[in-house]
Motif scaffolding. Structure first.
Motif, PDB file in Angstrom:
ATOM      1  N   ASN A 157     -16.303 -41.216  29.613  1.00 47.26           N
ATOM      2  CA  ASN A 157     -15.092 -41.701  28.834  1.00 47.26           C
ATOM      3  C   ASN A 157     -14.083 -40.626  29.318  1.00 47.26           C
ATOM      4  O   ASN A 157     -14.200 -39.443  30.045  1.00 47.26           O
ATOM      5  CB  ASN A 157     -15.254 -41.499  27.271  1.00 47.26           C
ATOM      6  CG  ASN A 157     -15.522 -40.181  26.894  1.00 47.26           C
ATOM      7  OD1 ASN A 157     -16.265 -39.232  27.745  1.00 47.26           O
ATOM      8  ND2 ASN A 157     -15.337 -39.644  25.784  1.00 47.26           N
ATOM      9  N   GLY A 158     -12.644 -41.229  29.121  1.00 48.45           N
ATOM     10  CA  GLY A 158     -11.423 -40.084  29.661  1.00 48.45           C
ATOM     11  C   GLY A 158     -10.343 -40.586  29.466  1.00 48.45           C
ATOM     12  O   GLY A 158     -10.105 -41.834  28.648  1.00 48.45           O
ATOM     13  N   VAL A 159      -9.165 -40.128  29.837  1.00 49.26           N
ATOM     14  CA  VAL A 159      -7.759 -40.495  29.560  1.00 49.26           C
ATOM     15  C   VAL A 159      -7.216 -40.452  30.880  1.00 49.26           C
ATOM     16  O   VAL A 159      -7.141 -39.508  31.630  1.00 49.26           O
ATOM     17  CB  VAL A 159      -7.250 -39.526  28.559  1.00 49.26           C
ATOM     18  CG1 VAL A 159      -5.540 -40.103  28.495  1.00 49.26           C
ATOM     19  CG2 VAL A 159      -7.918 -39.504  27.013  1.00 49.26           C
ATOM     20  N   LEU A 160      -6.449 -41.649  31.091  1.00 52.18           N
ATOM     21  CA  LEU A 160      -5.846 -41.991  32.584  1.00 52.18           C
ATOM     22  C   LEU A 160      -4.096 -42.217  32.029  1.00 52.18           C
ATOM     23  O   LEU A 160      -3.899 -42.414  30.828  1.00 52.18           O
ATOM     24  CB  LEU A 160      -6.206 -42.961  33.309  1.00 52.18           C
ATOM     25  CG  LEU A 160      -7.824 -42.851  33.668  1.00 52.18           C
ATOM     26  CD1 LEU A 160      -8.398 -44.193  34.107  1.00 52.18           C
ATOM     27  CD2 LEU A 160      -8.108 -41.853  34.546  1.00 52.18           C
ATOM     28  N   SER A 177      -6.992 -44.675  27.305  1.00 56.24           N
ATOM     29  CA  SER A 177      -8.129 -44.057  26.848  1.00 56.24           C
ATOM     30  C   SER A 177      -9.440 -45.156  27.089  1.00 56.24           C
ATOM     31  O   SER A 177      -9.257 -46.328  26.616  1.00 56.24           O
ATOM     32  CB  SER A 177      -8.262 -43.450  25.326  1.00 56.24           C
ATOM     33  OG  SER A 177      -9.247 -42.945  25.048  1.00 56.24           O
ATOM     34  N   TYR A 178     -10.505 -44.691  27.839  1.00 54.59           N
ATOM     35  CA  TYR A 178     -11.546 -45.666  27.909  1.00 54.59           C
ATOM     36  C   TYR A 178     -13.040 -44.901  27.859  1.00 54.59           C
ATOM     37  O   TYR A 178     -13.063 -43.733  27.714  1.00 54.59           O
ATOM     38  CB  TYR A 178     -11.383 -45.993  29.671  1.00 54.59           C
ATOM     39  CG  TYR A 178     -11.861 -44.648  30.602  1.00 54.59           C
ATOM     40  CD1 TYR A 178     -12.977 -44.454  31.013  1.00 54.59           C
ATOM     41  CD2 TYR A 178     -10.836 -44.121  31.028  1.00 54.59           C
ATOM     42  CE1 TYR A 178     -13.363 -43.531  31.696  1.00 54.59           C
ATOM     43  CE2 TYR A 178     -11.157 -42.864  31.976  1.00 54.59           C
ATOM     44  CZ  TYR A 178     -12.407 -42.696  32.284  1.00 54.59           C
ATOM     45  OH  TYR A 178     -12.687 -41.490  32.874  1.00 54.59           O
ATOM     46  N   LEU A 179     -13.807 -45.932  27.544  1.00 55.82           N
ATOM     47  CA  LEU A 179     -15.050 -45.572  27.322  1.00 55.82           C
ATOM     48  C   LEU A 179     -16.183 -46.496  27.954  1.00 55.82           C
ATOM     49  O   LEU A 179     -15.746 -47.919  27.744  1.00 55.82           O
ATOM     50  CB  LEU A 179     -15.277 -45.379  25.452  1.00 55.82           C
ATOM     51  CG  LEU A 179     -16.805 -45.479  25.127  1.00 55.82           C
ATOM     52  CD1 LEU A 179     -17.403 -44.081  25.495  1.00 55.82           C
ATOM     53  CD2 LEU A 179     -16.697 -45.571  23.348  1.00 55.82           C
ATOM     54  N   LEU A 184     -20.738 -52.325  27.597  1.00 50.88           N
ATOM     55  CA  LEU A 184     -19.308 -52.558  27.394  1.00 50.88           C
ATOM     56  C   LEU A 184     -18.345 -51.369  27.929  1.00 50.88           C
ATOM     57  O   LEU A 184     -18.781 -50.146  28.130  1.00 50.88           O
ATOM     58  CB  LEU A 184     -18.967 -52.473  25.973  1.00 50.88           C
ATOM     59  CG  LEU A 184     -19.612 -53.512  25.168  1.00 50.88           C
ATOM     60  CD1 LEU A 184     -19.044 -53.356  23.750  1.00 50.88           C
ATOM     61  CD2 LEU A 184     -18.925 -54.944  25.474  1.00 50.88           C
ATOM     62  N   LEU A 185     -17.038 -51.896  28.231  1.00 51.91           N
ATOM     63  CA  LEU A 185     -16.004 -50.975  28.618  1.00 51.91           C
ATOM     64  C   LEU A 185     -15.015 -51.233  27.619  1.00 51.91           C
ATOM     65  O   LEU A 185     -14.617 -52.528  27.251  1.00 51.91           O
ATOM     66  CB  LEU A 185     -15.538 -51.179  29.930  1.00 51.91           C
ATOM     67  CG  LEU A 185     -14.200 -50.549  30.196  1.00 51.91           C
ATOM     68  CD1 LEU A 185     -14.176 -48.983  30.350  1.00 51.91           C
ATOM     69  CD2 LEU A 185     -13.494 -51.061  31.826  1.00 51.91           C
ATOM     70  N   LEU A 186     -14.549 -50.309  27.021  1.00 55.29           N
ATOM     71  CA  LEU A 186     -13.546 -50.471  26.103  1.00 55.29           C
ATOM     72  C   LEU A 186     -12.413 -49.464  26.332  1.00 55.29           C
ATOM     73  O   LEU A 186     -12.577 -48.355  26.724  1.00 55.29           O
ATOM     74  CB  LEU A 186     -14.067 -49.752  24.470  1.00 55.29           C
ATOM     75  CG  LEU A 186     -13.277 -49.960  23.447  1.00 55.29           C
ATOM     76  CD1 LEU A 186     -13.815 -50.906  22.154  1.00 55.29           C
ATOM     77  CD2 LEU A 186     -12.978 -48.622  22.736  1.00 55.29           C
ATOM     78  N   VAL A 187     -11.065 -49.931  26.186  1.00 60.86           N
ATOM     79  CA  VAL A 187      -9.909 -49.608  26.595  1.00 60.86           C
ATOM     80  C   VAL A 187      -8.687 -49.595  25.236  1.00 60.86           C
ATOM     81  O   VAL A 187      -8.607 -50.539  24.957  1.00 60.86           O
ATOM     82  CB  VAL A 187      -9.299 -50.010  27.985  1.00 60.86           C
ATOM     83  CG1 VAL A 187      -7.902 -49.550  28.040  1.00 60.86           C
ATOM     84  CG2 VAL A 187     -10.140 -49.504  29.381  1.00 60.86           C
ATOM     85  N   VAL A 188      -8.380 -48.428  25.236  1.00 59.54           N
ATOM     86  CA  VAL A 188      -7.137 -48.414  24.286  1.00 59.54           C
ATOM     87  C   VAL A 188      -5.935 -47.704  25.016  1.00 59.54           C
ATOM     88  O   VAL A 188      -6.025 -46.716  25.559  1.00 59.54           O
ATOM     89  CB  VAL A 188      -7.470 -47.283  23.158  1.00 59.54           C
ATOM     90  CG1 VAL A 188      -6.141 -47.415  22.243  1.00 59.54           C
ATOM     91  CG2 VAL A 188      -8.629 -47.954  22.346  1.00 59.54           C
ATOM     92  N   CYS A 189      -4.712 -48.426  24.891  1.00 59.07           N
ATOM     93  CA  CYS A 189      -3.448 -47.971  25.458  1.00 59.07           C
ATOM     94  C   CYS A 189      -2.470 -47.714  24.773  1.00 59.07           C
ATOM     95  O   CYS A 189      -2.369 -48.418  23.616  1.00 59.07           O
ATOM     96  CB  CYS A 189      -2.969 -49.003  26.538  1.00 59.07           C
ATOM     97  SG  CYS A 189      -1.760 -48.694  27.419  1.00 59.07           S
TER      98      CYS A 189
END
Length: 202
Positions: A157-160, A177-179, A184-189
């Motif tokens: 997980n991290g932030v790009l 932000s991704y996990l 699963l891959l979950l992304v919040v922008c």
């Protein structure tokens, strides 16, 4: 989602159950009900989802920002009380190699180890979907409009940072932000001008 339609319908307002009947497919109806159950858990009975002319969801009367995503067997809901967000969730088993040239440039894969190539492509695709849900259709293509620098080694997980070319408001910079979690891959922008984005926590 492991719940049956009956379990997802339990405790749901009758007006919502009537709306759910509009979906003839059981899987789509289950996803729709699951989102309403999640919303009720987070914000209570009074929260209602409405859609604009482009199909973008929001809360009736405002009060918080939401984004919705689903993939086979999974549903996700993002709720933010501080700023608009875009959410996307995808199965890690999805192979995106065949269509990656539609949304990635060759230089974006430079230096990526072969064993991580599909994960990086999937992260790029999912981040593109999340930012699209946040800002809407800009025209052009993901390949032309989006720049996402993926740091190596890729963490769980991290932030790009994502740059969006052609955006007529703000600075065109977004936090992603991704996990990677189980299957699963979950992304919040969110826009970079908003409060600092933490790594996804679910």
């Amino acid at each position: 989602m492991t719940e049956s339609i009956e379990e997802l319908s339990a405790g749901v307002d009758n007006s919502l159950l009537v709306e759910a009947q509009a979906f003839s497919g059981i899987e789509r109806r289950a996803e729709w009900l699951a989102v309403r159950k999640l919303l009720k858990m987070v914000l209570g009975d009074a929260a209602r989802i409405v859609y604009d002319s482009d199909g973008k969801p929001s809360l009736e009367g405002g009060g918080a920002h939401i984004s919705i995503s689903h993939t086979r067997g999974y549903v996700a809901l993002a709720v933010s009380h501080s700023c608009p967000v875009g959410l996307d969730v995808e199965l890690l088993s999805r192979e995106v190699g065949a269509v990656s040239r539609r949304f990635m440039r060759d230089d974006e894969l430079a230096g990526v180890p072969a064993e991580l190539e599909n994960s990086v492509k999937l992260l790029r695709w999912t981040a593109s979907e999340a930012v699209y849900k946040l800002v809407g259709n800009l025209g052009g293509s993901y390949r032309e409009n989006i720049v996402l620098d993926v740091a190596m080694p890729l963490r769980e997980n991290g932030v790009l940072q994502l740059s969006l070319v052609g955006l007529r408001r703000g600075n065109g910079l977004f936090g992603v932000s991704y996990l990677f979690a189980g299957p699963l891959l979950l992304v919040v922008c969110q826009e970079a001008a908003a409060e600092p984005l933490r790594a996804v926590d679910v």
